[in-house]
Design a protein around this motif. Structure first.
Motif, PDB file in Angstrom:
ATOM      1  N   ALA A  79       0.799  -1.230   0.000  1.00 48.72           N
ATOM      2  CA  ALA A  79       0.000   0.000   0.000  1.00 48.72           C
ATOM      3  C   ALA A  79       0.831   1.280   0.000  1.00 48.72           C
ATOM      4  N   HIS A  80       2.093   1.220   0.434  1.00 49.25           N
ATOM      5  CA  HIS A  80       2.787   2.461   0.783  1.00 49.25           C
ATOM      6  C   HIS A  80       3.805   2.920  -0.267  1.00 49.25           C
ATOM      7  N   HIS A  81       3.960   4.217  -0.350  1.00 47.27           N
ATOM      8  CA  HIS A  81       4.970   4.751  -1.263  1.00 47.27           C
ATOM      9  C   HIS A  81       5.729   5.934  -0.666  1.00 47.27           C
ATOM     10  N   PRO A  96      10.227   6.495   1.277  1.00 50.82           N
ATOM     11  CA  PRO A  96      10.788   5.133   1.374  1.00 50.82           C
ATOM     12  C   PRO A  96      12.207   5.127   1.918  1.00 50.82           C
ATOM     13  N   GLU A 142       5.524   1.511   7.496  1.00 49.26           N
ATOM     14  CA  GLU A 142       5.093   2.190   6.267  1.00 49.26           C
ATOM     15  C   GLU A 142       6.305   2.585   5.422  1.00 49.26           C
ATOM     16  N   SER A 171       7.983  -0.560   4.086  1.00 51.36           N
ATOM     17  CA  SER A 171       7.183  -1.106   2.980  1.00 51.36           C
ATOM     18  C   SER A 171       7.421  -0.293   1.713  1.00 51.36           C
ATOM     19  N   ALA A 172       7.415   1.018   1.860  1.00 53.23           N
ATOM     20  CA  ALA A 172       7.666   1.866   0.689  1.00 53.23           C
ATOM     21  C   ALA A 172       9.062   1.598   0.134  1.00 53.23           C
ATOM     22  N   ARG A 215      10.003   0.445  -3.453  1.00 54.03           N
ATOM     23  CA  ARG A 215      10.927   1.272  -4.233  1.00 54.03           C
ATOM     24  C   ARG A 215      12.011   0.392  -4.873  1.00 54.03           C
ATOM     25  N   SER A 275      -0.523  -3.464  -6.503  1.00 50.61           N
ATOM     26  CA  SER A 275       0.064  -2.648  -5.439  1.00 50.61           C
ATOM     27  C   SER A 275      -0.054  -1.154  -5.753  1.00 50.61           C
ATOM     28  N   GLY A 283       1.062   1.238  -3.980  1.00 53.50           N
ATOM     29  CA  GLY A 283       2.339   1.879  -3.655  1.00 53.50           C
ATOM     30  C   GLY A 283       3.328   1.768  -4.800  1.00 53.50           C
ATOM     31  N   ARG A 339       2.407   4.051  -7.721  1.00 51.05           N
ATOM     32  CA  ARG A 339       2.730   5.462  -7.438  1.00 51.05           C
ATOM     33  C   ARG A 339       4.239   5.697  -7.574  1.00 51.05           C
TER      34      ARG A 339
END
Lengths: 613, 307
Positions: free
Chosen positions: A505-507, A510, A536, A539-540, A544, A574, A576, A579
């Motif tokens: 979910a996350h971006h 990172p 978060e 995860s980003a 990445r 995904s 994230g 994005r």
């Protein structure tokens, strides 16, 4: 001298060595021709040479010591960066090391002449004596040229044979030039009696001699032929030159990728090369020349294949070769209209199977054109509906339909399969299609006509495919590393003890993961957790890392910057990742409408061309 | 006013003063590539161009920087630069020209010819002030642009401010009761390594790359200094390391090696010649030490810091 052998780590002016009374022995050839080259690698590793060094380097070290060579000559300018430290290691073990330098900054006859004179002086001979050796070798160079022509012009000598003879010329066939000439003439005589090879794409092999020992055979099995071995033919130094300075000025390999590329294009035009296989040796500095190679080789299609330790081409690379050669034939799998879940009526009933490493994706088109789809765990799929037979792995397609999809099996059902499992298992009763084409067809079926990039982020590999109107124009795949794949993200989620959806979910903000290796990446993530970095951000950072690997892959496809990018595979879901790709690539990035089912839907599209059961 | 295409970019610790001819700006490429802690971003930029993950991080950072820096002339010494580094330069756009600088260990005349052909000044005036001045200018420029000077530049500057004969980087920094260590290889690719060493009770008293840079920068005769540049000859390099170890009383060596390059063989070779504990760290990307490497550093400092 008691032992006249002089080991070569790279092609050097052998005429000077011979004039000085040495017997040249190319250690590369001795390594790859050894009964157990992998055992030599293990010896090198046991001596402390790291596994992340090029296998050729490790092999040279162990082979030199195994053969008890009293001396070697190594190229300090114009070859591998490991040569200097290797020279020191071998000196420490009592091997006499002689350096040779090609005049990289002065590739003129005068510059080359000076380098040759310096070598002759150090070996206690003269250039005049070496010129006499060159004159003696002129019939050998001419024979090598004739032999090469038997491959590219007459099609009577295979690419593998061509490679073997030309590569052997670096040390004049093990140091006995007279015997080598006799053997070459015998090979020419035998080949001249053969029938010419059949039609099929004519490939050039660009790159250092491959550690993939049956690469040429794999190309032929896929329906093409290697008619130009770039580096091997450079070693052969044909046609005979007017003098040594001219001969070693024309030799392109030490002078960098530009020199090699220009020669390769010239030869490709002369020989009628249709496409390239570019061989990349794992951990070799030449891999940094990839963008330049792609630029220099121009518009001809090309496939990059990577090899590490000596051994046969793996199943995965055979799939890629097959897909590439099929692309050269340009099958017209154009799609009629965009389809979603229902195709036009009148198509035969078909079951498309995308047998991935984690999941089996199924798409069934009934006799009325309606499409049903299902995603099943791979292990469950194989255990329930696959059985080993004498001829391969048979799938019980009616049972798959009945028990997996809940539909009655129709008469005349066609099964079309793709995916990682296909080559490994040798499926029976299903028509097999290459993954790349299946995914392209599936994506085009969802998007309609037009040109786009497709990135399939699978469980254990990533494919980047350029598609125009349903036809594959070009593609690249990641090599030998699970980092950046779906399983990598899955493992990270498990490590973080969060749901996969949470990681995907996350971006924002990172963290930068510095480890290339997926396994070491896990240790890095543990460290970040210990430091209190929020999940978060981690995860980003994981996403990445996936995005950067994908962009690196896309960077290998020429002139695709403006094309829209669509994702398929599990990671396409995904937000994230999407994005991050938007941020770092710019332009349109989107997920396919049915990202996990592209391969299976593509199989349905290709089912029309499949043989009737 | 000069344009980006006028700039000369030196690879390796070549003496800036020797290449300041014709009023063209001269910069040190690897310092620029890592400046401001942007090395990782630049590596990613180079990878997006198609350079592989499993390759020299230093040169990928350089390529990433060069893509944004417009163009100019890259001066690449051979030897002295890894083949990997030279290979990666082929990925740069045509706005960049690569000029090879063929140096020969122990051959002052050959080095002078190479510098001259590259448009440089192989002999004099090249006094300490000018060499140091160029570095100071580099730092000031980086400060003006908001980028902090790299640790390596700062280390060179410190040494330039201290007296010392050519060929010697100057007196060792005071140990202050800390464990004296040598640092070999491109150790500032790990951005926090110097600080981590300090926090664990150690101190780098001799930094190989910094010492080489300082020696070349302060040389009155750049050609002569280049002929004695340890990167040209492993034997010269080894003798310099052994001399530094003896002079500083170092109790350990930290060797940083670029992953996936021939430099990985250095560990095996140096272990055979150094009578000191050696910690070898592979670096895959510019940035801070990851937890696994931090753990090894802690263990190493524990090993060499004991009685």
């Amino acid at each position: 001298m008691d032992d006249p052998r002089m080991g070569l780590f790279s092609t050097v002016p052998v005429e000077i060595l011979v004039a000085a009374g040495f017997r040249p022995l190319d250690v590369n050839n001795a390594f790859i021709g050894a009964p157990e080259p992998r055992a030599l690698l293990e010896r090198a590793e046991a001596a402390g040479l790291p596994r992340t060094l090029c296998a050729w380097t490790r092999g040279l070290y162990a082979t030199t010591l195994a053969l008890g060579l009293p001396r070697i000559i190594t190229v300090f300018e114009g070859d591998c960066s490991a040569n200097r430290a290797m020279a020191e290691l071998l000196r420490d073990r009592g091997v006499d090391v002689l350096p040779f330098r090609y005049p990289l900054a002065d590739r003129t006859e005068a510059g080359v002449q000076a380098a040759l004179e310096e070598l002759a002086r150090r070996l206690g001979t003269t250039l005049a004596a070496a010129e006499a050796v060159r004159a003696d070798l002129a019939p050998l160079r001419s024979a090598l040229e004739s032999l090469d022509r038997l491959t590219w012009d007459e099609g009577r000598l295979s690419g593998a044979e061509n490679h073997r003879w030309l590569v052997s010329s670096s040390d004049l066939g093990g140091g006995d030039a007279a015997a080598f000439l006799v053997a070459i003439n015998a090979a020419i005589g035998a080949a001249a009696c053969r029938d010419p090879a059949g039609r099929g794409p004519r490939l050039g092999l660009f790159g250092v001699p491959p550690a993939l020992t049956d690469l040429h055979g794999a190309v032929e099995a896929a329906g093409a032929r290697v008619i130009f071995n770039e580096v091997a033919s450079d070693f052969a130094m044909t046609p005979p030159a007017t003098d040594l300075a001219d001969q070693y000025r024309r030799y392109a390999y030490p002078y960098g990728v530009e020199a090699r590329g220009l020669r390769a294009i010239r030869e490709a035009d002369r020989r009628g090369v249709d496409a390239w296989v570019v061989y990349d040796q794992s951990f070799c500095h030449h891999n940094l020349e990839r963008p330049a190679v792609d630029r220099l080789l121009g518009d001809r299609p090309r496939l990059h294949l990577e090899g590490d330790a000596p051994g046969p081409v793996g199943a995965r690379d055979r799939i890629r070769l097959e897909a590439f050669i099929r692309t050269l034939a340009r099958p017209r799998s154009r799609l009629r209209q965009p389809t979603r879940t229902t195709t036009a009526g009148g198509s035969p009933p078909a079951l498309g199977l995308d047998l991935g490493s984690r999941f089996a994706k199924l798409a069934y088109r009934d006799p009325w054109g309606d499409v049903e789809v299902r995603i099943l765990d791979s292990m469950q799929f194989y255990r329930t509906w696959a059985r080993r037979t004498a001829t391969g792995l048979a799938l019980d397609l009616p049972a798959v339909l009945r028990d997996g999809l809940g539909v009655r099996p129709p008469a005349g059902l066609r099964g079309v399969a793709t995916g990682y499992g296909r080559h490994l298992e040798g499926l029976v009763g299903c028509h097999a299609v290459p993954e790349v084409h299946a995914h392209a067809a599936g994506a085009a079926a969802q998007l309609g006509p037009g040109e786009f990039l497709l990135a399939d982020l699978g469980g254990q590999d990533t494919k980047a495919i350029r598609v125009r109107d349903g036809v594959v124009l070009d593609f690249v795949m990641n090599d030998r590393c699970a980092a950046g794949s779906g399983r990598y993200v899955e493992n990270m989620a498990r490590l973080l003890e969060v749901e996969l959806a949470e990681v995907m979910a996350h971006h924002a903000d990172p963290v930068v993961l510095s480890n290339v290796c997926a396994i070491f990446g896990e240790s890095e993530v543990v460290g970040l957790v210990v430091e209190g970095i929020p999940v978060e951000r981690i995860s980003a950072g994981i996403l990445r890392s996936v995005a950067m690997r994908l962009l690196q892959l896309l960077g290998r496809l020429p002139a695709v910057g403006g094309l829209p990018l669509y994702l398929s595979g599990g990671l396409a879901a995904s937000p994230g990742l999407l994005r991050l790709l938007e941020i770092h690539r710019g332009g349109d990035v989107a997920s396919l409408p049915r990202p996990r089912l592209s391969g299976a839907l593509g199989c349905l599209e290709l089912a029309t061309a499949a043989p009737t059961p | 006013m000069s344009s980006p295409s006028d700039q000369r970019v030196l690879l390796g610790p070549l003496p800036l003063a020797a290449f300041r001819g014709l009023g063209r700006p001269v910069v040190s490429g690897f310092q620029r590539a890592l400046a401001g802690g942007h090395g990782a971003v630049r590596v990613a930029r180079a990878e997006a161009l198609g350079l592989p993950r499993a390759a020299s991080p230093l040169v990928k950072a350089l390529v990433g920087w060069a893509l944004d820096a417009g163009g100019g002339e890259l001066i690449a010494p051979i030897p002295g630069l890894l083949t990997d580094h030279r290979a990666a330069l082929s990925a740069l756009p045509e706005s960049w020209r690569v000029r090879l600088l063929p140096l020969l260990a122990g051959d002052r005349a050959a080095c002078a010819r190479a510098v001259q052909r590259a448009g440089g000044v192989p002999e004099g005036p090249g006094d300490d002030t000018e060499g140091g001045g160029a570095l100071v200018e580099t730092i000031l420029r980086e400060q003006e642009t908001g980028a902090r000077p790299s640790d390596r530049v700062a280390a060179w500057l410190r040494r330039l401010q201290e007296p010392g004969p050519p060929g010697d980087p100057g007196p060792a920094e005071p140990g202050g009761g800390r464990v004296p260590l040598l640092a070999l290889g491109p150790w500032t690719l790990f951005e926090d390594l110097p600080a981590r060493v300090e926090s664990l009770g150690g101190r780098v008293v001799w930094d190989e790359e910094g010492a080489q840079g300082a020696t070349l920068a302060r040389a009155a005769e750049p050609a002569a200094a280049l002929a004695a540049w340890p990167a040209l000859d492993p034997a010269l390099r080894l003798s310099g390391i052994l001399a530094a170890a003896a002079r500083t009383g170092a109790r350990g060596v930290i060797l940083v090696m670029e992953a996936f390059t021939g430099a990985l063989l250095d560990e095996l070779w140096l272990r055979g010649h150094l009578d000191l504990p050696l910690l070898a760290l592979e670096v895959e990307a510019p940035g801070p030490l990851d937890p696994a490497r931090r753990l090894r550093l802690e263990a190493f400092l524990g090993l060499v810091g004991g009685p």
